[in-house]
Design a protein around this motif. Structure first.
Motif, PDB file in Angstrom:
ATOM      1  N   GLY A 352      47.259  -9.299  68.932  1.00 43.31           N
ATOM      2  CA  GLY A 352      45.798  -9.383  68.899  1.00 43.31           C
ATOM      3  C   GLY A 352      45.076  -8.160  69.439  1.00 43.31           C
ATOM      4  N   ARG A 353      45.830  -7.202  69.997  1.00 45.90           N
ATOM      5  CA  ARG A 353      45.205  -5.971  70.497  1.00 45.90           C
ATOM      6  C   ARG A 353      45.358  -4.896  69.446  1.00 45.90           C
ATOM      7  NH1 ARG A 353      46.707  -2.739  75.442  1.00 45.90           N
ATOM      8  NH2 ARG A 353      48.808  -3.142  74.709  1.00 45.90           N
ATOM      9  N   TYR A 354      44.274  -4.207  69.122  1.00 47.62           N
ATOM     10  CA  TYR A 354      44.371  -3.145  68.116  1.00 47.62           C
ATOM     11  C   TYR A 354      44.537  -1.788  68.785  1.00 47.62           C
ATOM     12  CZ  TYR A 354      43.459  -6.116  64.153  1.00 47.62           C
ATOM     13  OH  TYR A 354      43.596  -7.057  63.174  1.00 47.62           O
ATOM     14  N   ALA A 355      45.247  -0.880  68.078  1.00 43.72           N
ATOM     15  CA  ALA A 355      45.392   0.478  68.599  1.00 43.72           C
ATOM     16  C   ALA A 355      44.012   1.113  68.685  1.00 43.72           C
ATOM     17  CB  ALA A 355      46.288   1.290  67.672  1.00 43.72           C
ATOM     18  N   GLU A 356      43.762   1.808  69.791  1.00 42.82           N
ATOM     19  CA  GLU A 356      42.451   2.443  69.990  1.00 42.82           C
ATOM     20  C   GLU A 356      42.235   3.570  68.979  1.00 42.82           C
ATOM     21  OE1 GLU A 356      40.673   5.171  73.434  1.00 42.82           O
ATOM     22  OE2 GLU A 356      41.429   3.251  74.155  1.00 42.82           O
ATOM     23  N   ARG A 357      43.307   4.332  68.730  1.00 38.36           N
ATOM     24  CA  ARG A 357      43.248   5.361  67.695  1.00 38.36           C
ATOM     25  C   ARG A 357      44.578   5.384  66.968  1.00 38.36           C
ATOM     26  NH1 ARG A 357      44.956   8.624  71.809  1.00 38.36           N
ATOM     27  NH2 ARG A 357      45.426  10.498  70.663  1.00 38.36           N
ATOM     28  N   ASP A 358      44.575   5.971  65.778  1.00 37.32           N
ATOM     29  CA  ASP A 358      45.821   6.112  65.033  1.00 37.32           C
ATOM     30  C   ASP A 358      46.566   7.292  65.631  1.00 37.32           C
ATOM     31  OD1 ASP A 358      47.862   6.483  63.216  1.00 37.32           O
ATOM     32  OD2 ASP A 358      46.591   7.434  61.719  1.00 37.32           O
ATOM     33  N   ILE A 359      47.736   7.051  66.217  1.00 37.21           N
ATOM     34  CA  ILE A 359      48.439   8.168  66.871  1.00 37.21           C
ATOM     35  C   ILE A 359      49.789   8.461  66.231  1.00 37.21           C
ATOM     36  CG2 ILE A 359      47.312   7.826  69.116  1.00 37.21           C
ATOM     37  CD1 ILE A 359      50.054   6.588  70.068  1.00 37.21           C
ATOM     38  N   VAL A 360      50.133   7.730  65.163  1.00 35.06           N
ATOM     39  CA  VAL A 360      51.457   7.923  64.566  1.00 35.06           C
ATOM     40  C   VAL A 360      51.355   8.601  63.205  1.00 35.06           C
ATOM     41  CG1 VAL A 360      53.589   6.794  63.802  1.00 35.06           C
ATOM     42  CG2 VAL A 360      52.316   5.869  65.743  1.00 35.06           C
ATOM     43  N   GLN A 361      52.193   9.623  63.014  1.00 33.63           N
ATOM     44  CA  GLN A 361      52.270  10.298  61.722  1.00 33.63           C
ATOM     45  C   GLN A 361      53.709  10.187  61.244  1.00 33.63           C
ATOM     46  OE1 GLN A 361      50.602  11.636  59.483  1.00 33.63           O
ATOM     47  NE2 GLN A 361      51.129  13.718  58.917  1.00 33.63           N
ATOM     48  N   PHE A 362      53.933   9.590  60.072  1.00 39.28           N
ATOM     49  CA  PHE A 362      55.286   9.446  59.549  1.00 39.28           C
ATOM     50  C   PHE A 362      55.518  10.398  58.381  1.00 39.28           C
ATOM     51  CE2 PHE A 362      58.017   7.587  56.221  1.00 39.28           C
ATOM     52  CZ  PHE A 362      59.228   7.740  56.879  1.00 39.28           C
ATOM     53  N   VAL A 363      56.643  11.117  58.397  1.00 40.30           N
ATOM     54  CA  VAL A 363      56.977  12.062  57.338  1.00 40.30           C
ATOM     55  C   VAL A 363      58.410  11.824  56.860  1.00 40.30           C
ATOM     56  CG1 VAL A 363      57.166  14.504  56.756  1.00 40.30           C
ATOM     57  CG2 VAL A 363      55.527  13.806  58.476  1.00 40.30           C
ATOM     58  N   PRO A 364      58.613  11.430  55.586  1.00 35.03           N
ATOM     59  CA  PRO A 364      59.981  11.289  55.084  1.00 35.03           C
ATOM     60  C   PRO A 364      60.539  12.665  54.724  1.00 35.03           C
ATOM     61  CG  PRO A 364      58.384  10.514  53.446  1.00 35.03           C
ATOM     62  CD  PRO A 364      57.598  11.106  54.582  1.00 35.03           C
ATOM     63  N   PHE A 365      61.561  13.092  55.451  1.00 30.49           N
ATOM     64  CA  PHE A 365      62.070  14.455  55.316  1.00 30.49           C
ATOM     65  C   PHE A 365      62.596  14.747  53.911  1.00 30.49           C
ATOM     66  CE2 PHE A 365      65.220  17.886  56.232  1.00 30.49           C
ATOM     67  CZ  PHE A 365      64.321  18.807  56.722  1.00 30.49           C
ATOM     68  N   ARG A 366      63.126  13.721  53.235  1.00 30.58           N
ATOM     69  CA  ARG A 366      63.745  13.963  51.913  1.00 30.58           C
ATOM     70  C   ARG A 366      62.738  14.514  50.905  1.00 30.58           C
ATOM     71  NH1 ARG A 366      64.303   7.923  51.556  1.00 30.58           N
ATOM     72  NH2 ARG A 366      62.217   7.223  51.015  1.00 30.58           N
ATOM     73  N   ASP A 367      61.464  14.262  51.118  1.00 25.51           N
ATOM     74  CA  ASP A 367      60.453  14.795  50.198  1.00 25.51           C
ATOM     75  C   ASP A 367      60.385  16.315  50.226  1.00 25.51           C
ATOM     76  OD1 ASP A 367      59.963  12.152  49.882  1.00 25.51           O
ATOM     77  OD2 ASP A 367      57.859  12.190  50.517  1.00 25.51           O
ATOM     78  N   TYR A 368      61.035  16.924  51.215  1.00 26.86           N
ATOM     79  CA  TYR A 368      60.917  18.379  51.376  1.00 26.86           C
ATOM     80  C   TYR A 368      62.234  19.103  51.137  1.00 26.86           C
ATOM     81  CZ  TYR A 368      56.717  16.709  53.526  1.00 26.86           C
ATOM     82  OH  TYR A 368      55.545  16.065  53.737  1.00 26.86           O
ATOM     83  N   VAL A 369      63.278  18.361  50.789  1.00 24.89           N
ATOM     84  CA  VAL A 369      64.588  18.981  50.600  1.00 24.89           C
ATOM     85  C   VAL A 369      64.930  18.899  49.126  1.00 24.89           C
ATOM     86  CG1 VAL A 369      67.006  18.901  51.275  1.00 24.89           C
ATOM     87  CG2 VAL A 369      65.252  18.214  52.895  1.00 24.89           C
ATOM     88  N   ASP A 370      65.395  19.998  48.545  1.00 25.41           N
ATOM     89  CA  ASP A 370      65.678  19.940  47.110  1.00 25.41           C
ATOM     90  C   ASP A 370      67.036  19.288  46.861  1.00 25.41           C
ATOM     91  OD1 ASP A 370      67.672  21.714  47.551  1.00 25.41           O
ATOM     92  OD2 ASP A 370      66.653  23.445  46.696  1.00 25.41           O
ATOM     93  N   ASP A 371      67.430  19.164  45.593  1.00 25.02           N
ATOM     94  CA  ASP A 371      68.616  18.383  45.226  1.00 25.02           C
ATOM     95  C   ASP A 371      69.906  18.924  45.835  1.00 25.02           C
ATOM     96  OD1 ASP A 371      66.839  17.004  43.737  1.00 25.02           O
ATOM     97  OD2 ASP A 371      67.197  18.160  41.911  1.00 25.02           O
ATOM     98  N   SER A 372      69.987  20.234  46.014  1.00 25.83           N
ATOM     99  CA  SER A 372      71.233  20.771  46.562  1.00 25.83           C
ATOM    100  C   SER A 372      71.380  20.334  48.017  1.00 25.83           C
ATOM    101  CB  SER A 372      71.259  22.290  46.451  1.00 25.83           C
ATOM    102  OG  SER A 372      70.222  22.822  47.249  1.00 25.83           O
ATOM    103  N   GLY A 373      70.285  19.817  48.584  1.00 29.75           N
ATOM    104  CA  GLY A 373      70.390  19.172  49.888  1.00 29.75           C
ATOM    105  C   GLY A 373      70.443  20.112  51.069  1.00 29.75           C
ATOM    106  N   ASN A 374      70.431  21.420  50.816  1.00 27.86           N
ATOM    107  CA  ASN A 374      70.586  22.303  51.973  1.00 27.86           C
ATOM    108  C   ASN A 374      69.352  23.154  52.204  1.00 27.86           C
ATOM    109  OD1 ASN A 374      70.616  24.028  49.902  1.00 27.86           O
ATOM    110  ND2 ASN A 374      72.666  24.852  50.227  1.00 27.86           N
ATOM    111  N   GLN A 375      68.463  23.152  51.251  1.00 29.79           N
ATOM    112  CA  GLN A 375      67.400  24.138  51.278  1.00 29.79           C
ATOM    113  C   GLN A 375      66.091  23.435  51.582  1.00 29.79           C
ATOM    114  OE1 GLN A 375      67.818  27.546  50.532  1.00 29.79           O
ATOM    115  NE2 GLN A 375      65.774  27.566  51.355  1.00 29.79           N
TER     116      GLN A 375
END
Length: 411
Positions: A352-375
């Motif tokens: 019942g208590r709401y966060a006072e401000r939004d403090i969490v940022q979520f980033v899925p790392f796979r969105d930034y890695v190409d298919d070869s998986g290393n770059q």
């Protein structure tokens, strides 16, 4: 000794290394620019302008140090405020030239040059509070056309926020068994001789971005969800460097080193509890609430979470403190729980208590890695998304506390 030059007996070019002493200027500045009457570059519709900032080096060359987002279909764009260490912009020299190019974004990457202007950090910071107008000039047009005036103007938008806030980053890494045995190639913790593990890659990529923003470059670093020697107790906040008194590692390299060392000594286990390490950083953040210190907790995880209720409770409590949480998800999981914690869609609440401000940022790392998986494809994009919400979150803390930004006055 020409053996290693690539082609036997042939020289394959030279590599020039330029080093410059880093100033110890620690200020971080937030600024915002807008433009007026820029040249129309697109045959259909208006331009899609963005800015590229360059720092000038001692030898007269320029290094890219910031790129704004693209504002679509307008000749009068207002770019989002952005935050940058003064060191990155001018190496702490307030009068050094900062060059800014204005481009029209094109889908195929052949962005059209609209024009350029030069300024300095001192001038830019003044432009935020006083009305300074820069003329955007295109040298080619200037030569060709007698009547050429300019290709538009750029000016500061909004208040100059020379926030003298020290940012402190803490790193927490997921050592639970759901990540797979570190000795197995399928594990997210598996490091082959040829490439970093998914965790190490994410840590390095994100760490190198945040390193510039941390004032002392000392990162307290913890692991959670493992059985820890000597007695094999399960711990959800063990220092990676094995030093309970001082869990700080020197730079991201130090964190990486301690992380790899820990992998050899602890046993991956579970459950995946976020709350202990969130509460730990919250405890530190609660000690200084006047706006001079701000804490960012970076959690790297495969996203399977066991203590969702406690974690929500911890985040709701932390939302009234000078801190933010960045969660980087590694691996292929569905990250529904992380999206919920992110709170962009629905404000996070607990009992019942709401966060006072939004403090969490979520980033899925796979969105930034190409298919070869290393770059890592686009560090700039990752940097932007990882840090996207921090300035806003920092400012929202200041606003709710009615703390006025103290100026880093370059006078």
């Amino acid at each position: 000794g020409e053996r290693w030059l690539g082609v036997p007996g042939k020289r394959c070019g030279t590599i020039l290394l330029l080093a410059e002493e880093l100033s110890n200027c620690r200020d971080i500045v937030t600024m915002q620019l807008c433009a007026n009457k820029l040249d129309k570059k697109d045959f259909f519709g208006k331009s899609d302008p963005f800015l590229v900032f360059y720092r000038s080096n001692e030898d007269g060359t320029f290094t890219i140090c910031h790129k704004t987002e693209v504002v679509k279909n307008t000749l009068n764009p207002v770019w989002q405020p952005f935050t940058i260490p003064v060191r990155a912009l001018c190496n702490g020299d307030y009068d050094r030239t900062v060059k800014i190019d204005v481009y029209d974004w094109d889908r195929d990457g052949s962005h059209d040059f609209i024009g350029e202007f030069a300024t300095s950090y001192r001038e830019l910071s003044r432009a935020q509070s006083q009305f300074t107008v820069y003329e955007v000039l295109n040298p080619r047009k200037k030569c060709k056309k007698k009547k050429y005036v300019n290709s538009g103007t750029v000016s500061g938008a909004g208040e100059f926020l020379g926030l003298l806030t020290q940012l402190n980053f803490t790193v927490a890494i997921d050592f639970t068994a759901s990540n797979g045995l570190p000795s197995q190639p399928t594990s997210l913790h598996y490091a082959s001789p040829y490439q970093l593990s998914a965790y190490a890659l994410a840590l390095k990529a994100v760490g190198e971005i945040i390193q510039d923003y941390d004032s002392d470059k000392l990162f307290p670093a913890y692991g959670f969800g493992a059985k820890v020697p000597p007695d094999g107790k399960i711990s959800h906040q063990f220092p990676l460097n094995n030093n309970v008194e001082n869990p700080s590692c020197a730079g991201i390299e130090g964190v990486l080193e301690s992380y790899l060392q820990s992998l050899r000594t602890v046993q991956l286990y579970g459950p995946t509890n976020f709350a202990p390490v969130i509460n730990q950083v919250a405890g530190i953040a609660a000690q200084v609430t006047d706006g001079s210190q701000y804490h960012v907790l970076l959690i790297i995880t495969d996203g399977v979470i066991s203590d969702m209720l406690q974690t929500k409770e911890a985040i709701v409590t932390a939302s009234s403190l000078p801190m933010s949480i960045i969660i980087v998800g590694v691996g292929p999981a569905e990250f529904e729980a992380m999206e919920e914690l992110d709170g962009d869609e629905v404000r996070l609440s607990s009992r019942g208590r709401y966060a006072e401000r939004d403090i969490v940022q979520f980033v899925p790392f796979r969105d930034y890695v190409d298919d070869s998986g290393n770059q890592v494809l686009s560090m700039a994009r990752l940097a932007k998304d990882v840090l996207a919400e921090i300035p806003e979150q920092l400012l929202s803390y200041m606003k709710t506390r009615d703390i006025k930004p103290r100026r880093a006055d370059p006078e």
